[in-house]
Enzyme design. Sequence first.
Site, PDB file in Angstrom:
ATOM      1  N   PRO A 179      73.990  50.862  36.357  1.00 20.18           N
ATOM      2  CA  PRO A 179      72.619  50.568  36.754  1.00 20.18           C
ATOM      3  C   PRO A 179      72.233  49.151  36.343  1.00 20.18           C
ATOM      4  O   PRO A 179      72.516  48.720  35.222  1.00 20.18           O
ATOM      5  CB  PRO A 179      71.787  51.601  35.990  1.00 20.18           C
ATOM      6  CG  PRO A 179      72.721  52.358  35.125  1.00 20.18           C
ATOM      7  CD  PRO A 179      74.102  51.894  35.341  1.00 20.18           C
TER       8      PRO A 179
ATOM      9  N   SER B 114      68.030  51.832  37.560  1.00 19.17           N
ATOM     10  CA  SER B 114      67.419  51.337  36.334  1.00 19.17           C
ATOM     11  C   SER B 114      65.929  51.646  36.280  1.00 19.17           C
ATOM     12  O   SER B 114      65.276  51.818  37.316  1.00 19.17           O
ATOM     13  CB  SER B 114      67.627  49.815  36.259  1.00 19.17           C
ATOM     14  OG  SER B 114      66.842  49.232  35.235  1.00 19.17           O
TER      15      SER B 114
ATOM     16  N   GLN C 150      69.225  54.797  34.069  1.00 19.77           N
ATOM     17  CA  GLN C 150      69.278  53.888  32.928  1.00 19.77           C
ATOM     18  C   GLN C 150      67.856  53.633  32.451  1.00 19.77           C
ATOM     19  O   GLN C 150      67.005  53.157  33.191  1.00 19.77           O
ATOM     20  CB  GLN C 150      69.973  52.589  33.322  1.00 19.77           C
ATOM     21  CG  GLN C 150      70.101  51.576  32.214  1.00 19.77           C
ATOM     22  CD  GLN C 150      69.004  50.544  32.284  1.00 19.77           C
ATOM     23  OE1 GLN C 150      68.545  50.164  33.365  1.00 19.77           O
ATOM     24  NE2 GLN C 150      68.548  50.092  31.137  1.00 19.77           N
TER      25      GLN C 150
ATOM     26  N   TYR D  12      64.917  52.570  29.414  1.00 20.80           N
ATOM     27  CA  TYR D  12      64.531  51.794  28.234  1.00 20.80           C
ATOM     28  C   TYR D  12      63.486  52.581  27.444  1.00 20.80           C
ATOM     29  O   TYR D  12      62.663  53.285  28.028  1.00 20.80           O
ATOM     30  CB  TYR D  12      63.950  50.437  28.643  1.00 20.80           C
ATOM     31  CG  TYR D  12      64.953  49.492  29.250  1.00 20.80           C
ATOM     32  CD1 TYR D  12      65.938  48.896  28.470  1.00 20.80           C
ATOM     33  CD2 TYR D  12      64.917  49.175  30.604  1.00 20.80           C
ATOM     34  CE1 TYR D  12      66.860  48.025  29.020  1.00 20.80           C
ATOM     35  CE2 TYR D  12      65.833  48.309  31.162  1.00 20.80           C
ATOM     36  CZ  TYR D  12      66.801  47.730  30.370  1.00 20.80           C
ATOM     37  OH  TYR D  12      67.713  46.875  30.915  1.00 20.80           O
TER      38      TYR D  12
ATOM     39  N   THR E 163      69.599  52.687  27.228  1.00 20.81           N
ATOM     40  CA  THR E 163      70.091  51.378  26.797  1.00 20.81           C
ATOM     41  C   THR E 163      69.531  51.058  25.422  1.00 20.81           C
ATOM     42  O   THR E 163      68.314  51.070  25.225  1.00 20.81           O
ATOM     43  CB  THR E 163      69.685  50.290  27.808  1.00 20.81           C
ATOM     44  OG1 THR E 163      70.331  50.563  29.060  1.00 20.81           O
ATOM     45  CG2 THR E 163      70.112  48.920  27.338  1.00 20.81           C
TER      46      THR E 163
ATOM     47  N   ARG F 112      68.059  33.816  27.571  1.00 16.13           N
ATOM     48  CA  ARG F 112      68.752  33.431  28.804  1.00 16.13           C
ATOM     49  C   ARG F 112      68.182  32.094  29.283  1.00 16.13           C
ATOM     50  O   ARG F 112      67.177  32.031  29.996  1.00 16.13           O
ATOM     51  CB  ARG F 112      68.610  34.533  29.837  1.00 16.13           C
ATOM     52  CG  ARG F 112      69.192  35.845  29.305  1.00 16.13           C
ATOM     53  CD  ARG F 112      68.914  37.030  30.187  1.00 16.13           C
ATOM     54  NE  ARG F 112      69.181  38.284  29.443  1.00 16.13           N
ATOM     55  CZ  ARG F 112      68.919  39.493  29.914  1.00 16.13           C
ATOM     56  NH1 ARG F 112      68.391  39.630  31.117  1.00 16.13           N
ATOM     57  NH2 ARG F 112      69.176  40.561  29.175  1.00 16.13           N
TER      58      ARG F 112
ATOM     59  N   LYS G 128      74.023  53.503  25.976  1.00 19.36           N
ATOM     60  CA  LYS G 128      74.654  52.290  26.514  1.00 19.36           C
ATOM     61  C   LYS G 128      74.337  51.113  25.592  1.00 19.36           C
ATOM     62  O   LYS G 128      73.165  50.815  25.354  1.00 19.36           O
ATOM     63  CB  LYS G 128      74.140  52.000  27.924  1.00 19.36           C
ATOM     64  CG  LYS G 128      74.752  50.765  28.569  1.00 19.36           C
ATOM     65  CD  LYS G 128      74.226  50.596  29.984  1.00 19.36           C
ATOM     66  CE  LYS G 128      74.842  49.393  30.667  1.00 19.36           C
ATOM     67  NZ  LYS G 128      74.396  48.108  30.091  1.00 19.36           N
TER      68      LYS G 128
ATOM     69  N   SER H 227      79.267  48.284  25.368  1.00 19.55           N
ATOM     70  CA  SER H 227      78.721  47.250  26.243  1.00 19.55           C
ATOM     71  C   SER H 227      77.945  46.241  25.431  1.00 19.55           C
ATOM     72  O   SER H 227      77.275  46.599  24.463  1.00 19.55           O
ATOM     73  CB  SER H 227      77.787  47.899  27.283  1.00 19.55           C
ATOM     74  OG  SER H 227      77.142  46.922  28.072  1.00 19.55           O
TER      75      SER H 227
ATOM     76  N   HIS I  53      75.917  44.230  27.296  1.00 26.82           N
ATOM     77  CA  HIS I  53      74.942  43.902  28.338  1.00 26.82           C
ATOM     78  C   HIS I  53      75.393  42.686  29.154  1.00 26.82           C
ATOM     79  O   HIS I  53      74.604  41.826  29.528  1.00 26.82           O
ATOM     80  CB  HIS I  53      73.567  43.645  27.713  1.00 26.82           C
ATOM     81  CG  HIS I  53      72.424  44.168  28.536  1.00 26.82           C
ATOM     82  ND1 HIS I  53      71.861  45.395  28.307  1.00 26.82           N
ATOM     83  CD2 HIS I  53      71.740  43.657  29.576  1.00 26.82           C
ATOM     84  CE1 HIS I  53      70.871  45.603  29.162  1.00 26.82           C
ATOM     85  NE2 HIS I  53      70.792  44.550  29.955  1.00 26.82           N
TER      86      HIS I  53
ATOM     87  N   ARG J 274      74.471  39.240  27.919  1.00 26.85           N
ATOM     88  CA  ARG J 274      73.109  38.767  28.161  1.00 26.85           C
ATOM     89  C   ARG J 274      72.166  38.980  26.981  1.00 26.85           C
ATOM     90  O   ARG J 274      70.990  38.654  27.067  1.00 26.85           O
ATOM     91  CB  ARG J 274      72.550  39.490  29.403  1.00 26.85           C
ATOM     92  CG  ARG J 274      73.316  39.145  30.661  1.00 26.85           C
ATOM     93  CD  ARG J 274      73.089  40.153  31.770  1.00 26.85           C
ATOM     94  NE  ARG J 274      71.776  40.062  32.393  1.00 26.85           N
ATOM     95  CZ  ARG J 274      71.438  39.187  33.334  1.00 26.85           C
ATOM     96  NH1 ARG J 274      72.325  38.280  33.743  1.00 26.85           N
ATOM     97  NH2 ARG J 274      70.241  39.189  33.867  1.00 26.85           N
TER      98      ARG J 274
ATOM     99  N   GLY K  30      82.764  42.343  32.047  1.00 26.35           N
ATOM    100  CA  GLY K  30      83.838  41.420  32.386  1.00 26.35           C
ATOM    101  C   GLY K  30      84.917  41.955  33.295  1.00 26.35           C
ATOM    102  O   GLY K  30      85.916  41.282  33.535  1.00 26.35           O
TER     103      GLY K  30
END
Length: 381
Positions: free
Chosen positions: A80, A109, A130, A132, A158, A167, A254, A276, A278, A281, A311
């Site tokens: 997601p 998401s 997914q 939050y 997550t 970012r 996650k 993960s 992310h 990020r 990746g």
Amino acid sequence: MRLSDCHSFHDFRRMAQARLPGPIFDYIDGAADDEVTYRRNTAAFETCQLVPNVLRGVGEIDMSVTVMGQKLAMPVYCSPTALQRLFHHEGERAVAAAAGKHGTMFGVSSLGTVSLEEARRISSGPQVYQFYFHKDRGLNRAMMERAKQAGIEVMMLTVDSITGGNRERDKRTGFSIPFRLTLAGMMQFAVKPAWAINYLTHESFKLPQLDGHVDMGGGALSISRYFTEMLDPCLSWDDVAAMVREWGGQFCLKGVMSVDDAKRAVEIGCTGIVLSNHGGRQLDGSCSAFDQLAEIVDAVGDRIDVIMDGGVQRGTHVLKALSLGAKAVGLGRYYLFPLAAAGQPGVERALDLMRSEIERDMRLMGCASIDQLTRSNLRYA
């Protein structure tokens, strides 16, 4: 460049870059700080080499797996991700349809641009939500109940995003929802009018999972502000344990990266974890999921389904992860770039290529089924 000319992740990335305005391409392509972890995610696979076996009489290839109770026809799924209709007007609709055709899992998401319910109607395959964790506990409960009603099979919380990563590409262009672009950002939109025409001639952008909870129409509520102001930085193991009990089904964390956290996930009743960072990020300088995979599988792999993402660009990357004990592998940018480049046909082509690579590579490894991939097939440089 045509879709038929795309034969790899890098081809799809180039095609997406040619189509998208710079700020949107950078939102997909970029990562935190100096983007060291982003690069490490793929480079980690290169430290590991495959050792094939020959003359094994490999006939039919069975690449199916079962993860968190879900049967997948191939050992990869579409992780997601947020804001997909910014990349292409079909957004999550394209991903759901492509995943359904390939018999694999996909996710929507909390920041998705198509509703859970609509995505569920498009694909009969397993669907992940997914999620939050918000400061507003009532919002959390309401969103979980909605997911139950929509028939979501797997809840995926997550846990590595209690605040937004730094970012810098997004900061330079002023990428936000709604857009609050810098002059440089506006210039990049001006030179890609086809994207703007496409965006403006389809239904208005919205975040259906947050309807009635978040006002995305007033002011410039950027993605970083959403993470900073709405999500609960005090999220604890006790909070998650309560969610696991309330959900009462397949529940996945996650963003787990340490053995200690993997063990805690088992203790509170999770049925899966996704190793993960992310996509690089969040915390730059952190290790890759592949780096951590063997240690975590050894610690908890007999008690919980261990998945990884980050990746992954080739079928050989998938085989290396499965050989270390991952039950499945999540794809992110791998399908987002073809989505941006060509919508549903792009995602389907990317999944076709991945399926072909995995099948061919399994033959070359002398393995007819996923369970034949073991650490005996690996050497480290």
